[in-house]
Design an enzyme around this catalytic site. Sequence first.
Site, PDB file in Angstrom:
ATOM      1  N   ASP A  38       1.032  -1.217   0.577  1.00 48.45           N
ATOM      2  CA  ASP A  38      -0.030  -0.290  -0.251  1.00 48.45           C
ATOM      3  C   ASP A  38       1.279   1.028   0.147  1.00 48.45           C
ATOM      4  O   ASP A  38       1.340   1.373   0.606  1.00 48.45           O
ATOM      5  CB  ASP A  38      -0.815  -0.230   1.227  1.00 48.45           C
ATOM      6  N   ASP A  39       0.763   2.404  -0.954  1.00 52.65           N
ATOM      7  CA  ASP A  39       1.275   3.543  -1.022  1.00 52.65           C
ATOM      8  C   ASP A  39       2.648   3.469  -1.193  1.00 52.65           C
ATOM      9  O   ASP A  39       3.796   4.507  -0.886  1.00 52.65           O
ATOM     10  CB  ASP A  39       1.093   4.153   0.076  1.00 52.65           C
TER      11      ASP A  39
ATOM     12  N   ASP B  83       0.012  -0.061  -4.724  1.00 44.50           N
ATOM     13  CA  ASP B  83      -0.916   0.985  -6.010  1.00 44.50           C
ATOM     14  C   ASP B  83      -0.650   1.918  -6.449  1.00 44.50           C
ATOM     15  O   ASP B  83      -1.562   2.242  -6.914  1.00 44.50           O
ATOM     16  CB  ASP B  83      -2.374   0.547  -4.221  1.00 44.50           C
TER      17      ASP B  83
ATOM     18  N   CYS C 178      -5.711   5.200  -3.351  1.00 43.45           N
ATOM     19  CA  CYS C 178      -6.007   3.103  -2.824  1.00 43.45           C
ATOM     20  C   CYS C 178      -7.475   2.954  -3.542  1.00 43.45           C
ATOM     21  O   CYS C 178      -6.821   2.233  -4.397  1.00 43.45           O
ATOM     22  CB  CYS C 178      -6.355   3.291  -1.682  1.00 43.45           C
TER      23      CYS C 178
ATOM     24  N   HIS D 175     -10.350  -1.689  -1.196  1.00 47.21           N
ATOM     25  CA  HIS D 175      -9.926  -0.893  -0.313  1.00 47.21           C
ATOM     26  C   HIS D 175     -11.488  -1.152   0.911  1.00 47.21           C
ATOM     27  O   HIS D 175     -11.926  -1.019   0.365  1.00 47.21           O
ATOM     28  CB  HIS D 175     -10.103   0.790  -0.977  1.00 47.21           C
TER      29      HIS D 175
END
Length: 515
Positions: free
Chosen positions: A29-30, A318, A77, A131
């Site tokens: 994530d990120d 993502d 996201c 998400h």
Amino acid sequence: MRLLLLSTLLCLAHAQLHKPKNVLFLVADDLRPQLGYFQDSADFPTPVHPRMHTPSLDSLAKRSFVSRRAYVQQAVCSPSRTSLLTGRRPDTTHVYDLESYWRKVGGNYTTLPQYFKQQGYRSIGMGKIFHPGPLASGNDDPISWTDPYYHSEEEQHWTERKHSWYAVPEAERQAHPLPDDQIAEHAINKIKELAKDPSQPFFLAVGFHKPHLPFIFPEKFMDLYPSDRVNVPDNIYAPRNMPDIAWSKYGELRSYTDIEELHASGDINTTLPIDVTRDLRRGYYSAISYMDHLLGTVVDELMNQGLGDNTIISFWGDHGWQLGEHGEWCKHTNFELSTHAPMMVSIPGMTDAGMVSEKLTEFVDLFPTLVDAAGLPTMPLCPADSTKTELCREGESWMPLIRGDGGQWKDRVFSQYPRDNSKIMGYTMRTDRFRYTEWVKFRDYKPEWQKLFGVELYDHKIDPEENNNVAAAAAYAPATKQLSAQLRAGWRSARPDDPRSVRYDADAWPIFQHL
Ligand SMILES: *[C@@H]1O[C@H](CO)[C@@H](O)[C@H](O)[C@H]1NC(C)=O
Ligand SMILES: *[C@@H]1O[C@H](CO)[C@@H](O)[C@H](O)[C@H]1NC(C)=O
């Protein structure tokens, strides 16, 4: 007798050949492409940090097809994940925020895990794949999975922390394992279970939460990034001539108590104090190394169980992340640092020697790529209106690139980001040389190109950090005209086998050093 033996062998070989391949679908994530592997081979991002410690992903990359230039369709996201998991772009899913569920606002689109499930796979999901949220993703989209979805029981405990980063002492971790610890453990247990029934193909999706804010990680990972070796960006100003609409005030980061206390406005040409910037960078890097470590334990278990030879492994983060470059933080923009993310696919027997591609690729490409790699029935291209089409793709399978078939590949890729509650949309396009963006009025899921709020053009050949918007520079007028036509024609016209495909040559424009 020999004939019998031969035919038995052939039969076995045949069965081996046609045994469906499993998929291990790994997500972070990120995560911007800030991996040791990328640093070895390239210039991304500007080397303002110590070497990244990501041995697991580096070793996966060495037996994968790695796209060095993969771009997300929207740098936040849920829109990014929804797009990848349905194989369609935000203007088709109609998911631009963290609340909407594509089956309600877009169409009843078949997802990647759902398709594998329909093909007889066991599809298992855990952690952050869709998400999560109240309405978002309809609670992890139960239709997509054969097994009950898994979330860490410790998530609640750890989301109560309101500091932007935290190095967790080992004793505390023992008392309260981190959510990603539990996700990795759950994945390992599932792999052990799946190995007991080798005839049942599986699609196993493991979604890690890190390096997403807050940057929480076991404290030993911070030792990898000593404070005095963590540099801060040298371009802390907004790009010259940037339109205001391009900016995000990074409200996500400013909502953490330690950042809120600084009374940072998030305004253009302001940024966080240098020591805070350094700490946030250390936290982000440490969280990456922690995630990399857990990911390694999952991949190792797959190998230990003897499933490696028959399992495709994909990995992606993502979207990108801004770590103080331009004074900007988080994602929520159309800049290179937000839209550029890591993506790789390991296919046993095909990518074992490792392949690095400089071709421009998009996150919507992964769905058809995995379908082709597993040998499932190929997906059709989406029609212009695909609202009623359950299964189709708006991206291209990477298989021709992986097989090295030659042939043409798209020469431009597209992302978008909304502003003002989606009443304005920024459409951005990356070519080999340029990033070109138009911010326009947006209504009924459609751009009104004549109502412009800002234009950006960055020449990556001389300005890889995007410090200088040259959209209004006379010297670039011919290039701007062509890029605008390409952007407005959209992704379909960039498909090499589209009959309307127009190959533009804006990339061939001369370099203007003096503006
Ligand atoms: C959506 O499609 C699935 C099959 O993919 C089906 O089971 C479900 O009933 C559909 N839902 C709606 C609202 O049409
Ligand atoms: C931000 O600072 C840069 C560098 O000093 C300058 O070129 C730019 O015009 C400034 N932008 C705004 C909106 O003030």
